[in-house]
Write an enzyme that holds these catalytic residues in place. Structure first.
Site, PDB file in Angstrom:
ATOM      1  CE  LYS A  19      -0.425  -0.027   5.067  1.00 51.68           C
ATOM      2  NZ  LYS A  19      -1.352  -0.041   6.207  1.00 51.68           N
TER       3      LYS A  19
ATOM      4  CE1 TYR B  25      11.944  32.438   0.808  1.00 53.51           C
ATOM      5  CE2 TYR B  25      12.093  30.032   0.771  1.00 53.51           C
ATOM      6  CZ  TYR B  25      11.800  31.232   0.137  1.00 53.51           C
ATOM      7  OH  TYR B  25      11.370  31.228  -1.163  1.00 53.51           O
TER       8      TYR B  25
END
Length: 814
Positions: free
Chosen positions: A483, A709
Site C-alpha cells: 500500500k 528563508y
C-alpha cells in the site's frame, strides 16, 4: 559447454536417482525464472538460510528441465527427471565449476579486496580486449554463487579470464580460489565493507589473501600490514605514492577534471593522464597500469588506453520512459553473458506485452559471429522480444536472424531516425557496448524529470523477504503490504518481484491501488484493507478482496453481491482487539455470525486483527491480551459458521517478537523495506531505498552572512555552501533542516543549514571535495530513514511514504 551427466556425477560426488543418469548438459542454472532453462539445463537447487529452490522443481519440470542437482528429491517426482543428490548443492556447484575451470589452460586474473573489484575488472577488460578474447565476471558476480556461474561461461575460444571474488566472512575464499585458480592476482583497496564478518582487519586480510595461494604474481599497493601476512613464496609487484621502494613509484598531480600520474618503473619514467581526480579511481587505475606492465605493454599503449577510461555503471536500472514506456538501462556493456542476465531481468518486468531490444555489436563472446548471433537469436525468441533494433557494423549483417528487426550501422544513424521509430507502451532493453554511446539513446527515451531519484534495490527486497520467511513455520503464509505506493518505493515493480517469490497475498489500503496492480498484470490475490463502499463494484470487476470491518459495510457488500449473483466471493473479517481503529467489537460478533449464516454469495477467506504495539517491549502484556482476544473471537466465528479460514494478526514486528502468534498467515510491511524496531535485526536487513540528488551550485559566504528563508543560519566563519535541488515538496521535512540533519557528499557528512525550502535545501560542504554536479545522498545507509525519524521525532513509515511522486524511481539489481 557440452558435458554428459555421467561425467558430472563423480565430479560433484552425487548419487543419481536412476542407475545411470543420461543426457548432455550445455547450460547450468540456479534461477527458476530464466527463460533459458531447457532440456539441456542442469539446475542446481540451492538452499540458503532464507530460501530453498527445491520448491521450484516441479514448475521447472513442466517447462522442460529434466536434470537437477538436489539435497533431496521432493515427494512424488522421483521418476520425472534426473536427480543428482548431494549433501550441499552450493558446494556441488563450486566443485563442478572448479572441474570446468581445470579444462582450460590460459592466464586468469583474480581480483579481490573490499572496494574497486568490479571497476578494476571492467577497466582491465577495456584495456586488454584489443589483444585478448576475454571471459570475465558479468556485472559484480563475485559471490559464492556468482563466481562459479562466471567461470562456467568459459569456452574454447577464450584466452584470458578476469574474475572477481568477494567474501563476507571466514572460510569462503578457499572455495573461490579453487574455482578461479588465478595465475595473476590483484588486491584492491582493503576497507570496512563486511567488517562484521571478521574479528579484526588482520583476519579479513588473511582470508582475502587465500585467493592468491598459487598465483605467479600478486599486484598490490605496497602495504606493510598486508605484506606481513603474505607467504614468502608469493611474488609481488607493488606500487606506491609514498614508498620509493615499491616496484612502481607514482607521483600525482590533480587538476579540475583529470589527474596526471608520473610513474617511475625500473629505469623507465613516463606520465599518464586519467579523467578522474578522486583517490579511489587513481588507486584502481594503478592496479590496471601494473597489470599492463606485467603483461609487457609498452608505455605508449598504456598512455593511450588509460586516458580513455570511463566511469563504470554496475547496475541494471529500470527507468520511466517517454510515451508510457519502461526502460531497462544496461547501456555500458555488451557481451553474451551479460545479455543473458539482462534478458532474464527483462522477463521479470512484464508491465508491457510489447518488448523491444536495442542491441549493439557483441564483443568477446569466444564464438564465431555466425554462432554468436544464432545463439542471440534463440535467446530473443525464448524471451518473446517483439522488435529488435540492431546497431553496429557486425550485427547488421545478421539482422535476418531476428524477427521484426531494424538495423543501423551506428548510434548516430539511429538517432537520426529516432522520430520515425514510434516508441510507446512497451518495455525497452537498451544493451550496448560503451563505444556505441548508448547513453545518448537512453537520454532520448527517458522521461524528463529533475536530477533527484529514489533508487530501489530489488536484491535487497528479495533478501529482506527471505529473512522474514526464515522466521516462519513451514506452512505459514505471507501477505506483503504494498500500500501507499509500496511504502513510497513503487508498487508494481515490487509486486512483480513478490509474484516470483510466490507470496500468498498482497495488501493495499484502497481499491484504486489494487486496480492499478491488476492493470499492470499482477495476478496474486489482493486484499483491500480499507475499502470504500463506493468502490465495491470496481473491486469485484478486478477480483479484489475486501476487508469487512462493520455491520454497515457487510450489508452494503452483501447487497451488491446479491445484485451481481456472486457465489463464494472472498471477503476478510476484521476483528477489533484493541487497536480501536477498524474492526468488529466482541459484542457485535454474534450479529455478524447471524447475518452470515446460510449466506452463499460470499465466503470468509480470512479472519484478521491488528497488533497495536508489537514493537514496544513494555506493552508486551497488552499485545498478549490482543492475541488472546483474537483467539477467542475468531474461534467463535469459525465454530458458529463451521468454517476454517486463514487467520492472521502479526505485522512485521509481530513476526519477530511474537512467533507463537503466526497463525496461518503473517503480514509483512515495513520490514520488507529494511526497517526494524530492533537494532540487532536491522543489521541483518538490507537497505532498499537510497534517495539521491546532485549539487546545483556552490558558493562561499563570509562570517555574518545568512543562508535561506528567515536567515535561520548565520555563518560564524567563512563557509562553503552547496544548494541541492530537493525540498519539502519532495518529502523532506523542514524539521530535518537548520543543523538537525545532514546529507552525505563524497562519503562525508554535510550538515543542512538554514530552512529547507519547497524545492531546495542548502548544506555546508566546507572541507569536502565536491563540485557542481557531485552526487548527494539524502538517505540510504547513511543517514538511514530510522536515524532521520529519530531526529525529527516521527516514524520511518512517514519518511518513506512522504517522498513525492515527482521524484523519479529507479529500480535496479546489483
Amino acid at each position: 559447454m557440452s558435458i554428459s551427466l555421467k561425467n558430472i556425477i563423480p565430479v560433484i560426488g552425487a548419487k543419481a536417482n536412476i542407475e545411470l543418469a543420461t543426457g548432455i548438459i550445455d547450460n547450468v542454472s540456479i534461477d527458476s525464472r530464466s527463460q533459458q532453462n531447457n532440456g539441456r539445463t542442469l539446475f542446481f537447487a540451492l538452499v540458503g538460510p532464507n530460501h530453498d529452490a527445491h520448491v521450484y522443481i516441479n514448475d521447472l519440470i513442466t517447462k522442460g528441465v529434466n536434470s537437477f542437482v538436489v539435497n533431496y528429491i521432493p515427494d512424488s517426482i522421483n521418476d520425472k527427471a534426473n536427480f543428482l543428490v548431494v549433501e550441499n548443492t552450493l558446494q556441488a556447484l563450486q566443485n563442478f565449476a572448479a572441474y570446468y575451470r581445470s579444462l582450460f589452460n590460459f592466464p586468469v586474473i583474480g581480483i579481490t579486496g573490499s572496494n574497486g573489484k568490479t571497476i578494476v575488472k571492467e577497466w582491465l577488460n577495456f584495456l586488454l580486449s584489443p589483444d585478448y578474447n576475454i571471459i570475465r565476471s558479468p556485472k559484480s558476480y563475485n559471490s559464492q554463487v556468482g563466481v562459479p556461474l562466471s567461470v562456467i561461461a568459459i569456452n574454447e575460444n577464450h584466452n584470458l579470464g578476469i574474475f572477481e571474488a568477494g567474501i563476507s566472512t571466514t572460510g569462503e575464499m578457499v572455495y573461490l580460489q579453487k574455482v578461479i585458480n588465478p595465475t595473476i592476482g590483484i588486491l584492491t583497496n582493503i576497507g570496512t565493507a563486511h567488517d562484521e564478518g571478521f574479528v579484526d582487519i588482520s583476519q579479513k586480510i588473511k582470508e582475502k589473501l587465500r585467493l592468491f595461494s598459487d598465483v605467479e604474481i600478486l599486484i598490490m599497493n605496497k602495504n606493510k600490514t598486508v605484506q606481513a601476512f603474505l607467504k614468502p613464496e608469493i611474488k609481488t609487484f607493488t606500487w606506491s605514492t609514498h614508498d620509493r621502494n615499491a616496484d612502481v613509484f607514482c607521483q600525482i598531480k590533480s587538476f579540475e577534471n583529470h589527474s596526471n600520474l608520473n610513474l617511475t618503473y625500473k629505469k623507465l619514467c613516463f606520465s599518464i593522464s586519467i579523467p578522474f581526480i578522486d583517490d579511489a579511481s587513481i588507486e584502481n587505475c594503478m592496479h590496471c597500469v601494473l597489470t599492463m606492465l606485467y603483461m609487457h605493454y609498452n608505455e605508449e599503449t598504456i598512455q593511450s588506453r588509460v586516458s580513455e577510461l570511463f566511469p563504470v555503471e554496475m547496475r541494471l536500472k529500470v527507468k520511466n520512459g517517454i510515451n508510457n514506456c519502461t526502460l531497462i538501462d544496461d547501456s555500458y556493456s555488451s557481451d553474451f553473458q551479460s545479455l543473458k542476465i539482462a534478458l532474464d531481468f527483462l522477463e521479470n518486468q512484464k508491465q508491457h506485452k510489447k518488448r523491444t531490444l536495442i542491441l549493439s555489436d557483441i564483443f568477446q563472446s569466444g564464438l564465431s559471429d555466425e554462432e554468436l548471433y544464432s545463439r542471440v537469436s534463440q535467446l530473443i525468441i525464448s524471451h518473446k522480444i517483439k522488435r529488435v533494433i540492431c546497431i553496429g557494423e557486425t550485427i547488421v549483417r545478421y539482422k535476418s536472424k531476428f524477427l521484426n528487426s531494424i538495423a543501423f550501422a551506428s548510434t548516430k544513424d539511429f538517432i537520426k531516425a529516432f522520430d520515425s521509430l514510434e516508441f510507446n507502451n512497451e518495455t525497452i532493453l537498451i544493451k550496448g557496448s560503451r563505444q556505441f554511446e548508448f547513453e545518448n539513446i537512453v537520454s532520448l527515451l527517458e522521461e524528463k524529470t529533475h536530477e533527484t531519484v529514489l533508487e530501489i534495490n530489488l536484491n535487497a527486497i528479495s533478501h529482506n523477504l527471505n529473512y522474514f520467511k526464515s522466521k516462519l513455520k513451514p506452512k505459514t503464509k505471507v501477505m506483503v503490504m504494498v500500500k501507499a505506493f509500496g511504502y513510497g518505493s513503487g508498487s508494481f515493480e515490487i509486486a512483480k518481484l513478490l509474484s516470483h517469490h510466490k507470496v500468498d497475498y498482497l495488501g493495499v489500503a484502497f481499491a484504486d491501488e489494487g486496480i492499478e496492480l491488476r492493470k499492470a498484470g499482477i495476478e496474486l490475490p489482493i486484499m483491500v484493507m480499507n475499502p470504500e463502499m463506493t468502490s465495491f463494484s470496481s473491486m469485484i470487476q478486478y477480483n479484489l478482496e475486501p476487508e469487512i470491518y462493520s455491520i454497515r459495510e457487510l450489508k452494503a457488500f452483501l447487497k451488491i453481491a446479491d445484485q451481481k449473483e456472486l457465489v463464494n466471493y472472498p471477503i476478510h473479517i476484521k476483528i477489533n482487539t484493541g487497536m480501536n481503529r477498524l474492526g468488529f467489537d466482541t459484542l457485535v460478533i454474534p450479529e455478524l455470525v447471524s447475518i452470515l449464516k446460510g449466506i452463499t454469495s460470499v465466503k470468509i477467506k480470512s479472519i484478521l486483527s491488528h497488533l497495536a504495539s508489537s514493537d514496544v517491549s513494555s506493552h508486551k502484556e497488552f499485545t498478549l491480551t490482543q492475541i488472546s482476544d483474537f483467539e477467542r473471537d475468531s474461534s467463535f466465528i469459525m465454530k458458529e459458521l463451521k468454517i476454517n479460514p486463514i487467520r492472521h494478526i502479526c505485522n512485521t514486528s509481530g513476526i519477530s517478537n511474537f512467533p507463537d502468534a503466526q497463525y496461518d498467515m503473517v503480514r509483512l510491511g515495513i520490514g520488507l523495506y529494511g526497517v526494524s524496531n530492533d537494532e540487532d535485526e536491522m543489521l541483518l536487513l538490507e537497505n532498499v531505498g537510497t534517495l539521491k540528488s546532485v549539487i546545483s551550485q556552490i558558493r562561499d559566504i563570509n562570517e555574518g552572512q545568512s543562508v535561506g528563508y528567515s536567515r535561520r543560519f548565520i555563518a560564524e566563519n567563512k563557509t562553503r555552501v552547496a544548494t541541492v535541488p530537493i525540498g519539502y515538496a519532495d518529502g523532506i521535512s523542514r524539521a530535518w533542516g537548520n543543523g538537525v540533519g545532514y546529507v552525505v557528499v563524497n562519503n562525508q557528512k554535510a550538515p543542512i543549514i538554514g530552512s529547507i525550502c519547497m524545492d531546495m535545501l542548502m548544506v555546508d560542504v566546507t572541507g569536502i571535495n565536491c563540485t557542481e554536479g557531485t552526487s548527494v545522498v539524502i538517505f540510504g545507509k547513511d543517514p538511514s530513514v530510522v536515524e532521520i525519524a529519530k531526529g525529527i521525532k516521527t516514524i520511518p513509515y512517514e519518511i518513506l511514504t512522504s517522498i513525492s511522486g515527482r521524484v523519479k524511481r529507479v529500480f535496479y539489481r546489483e
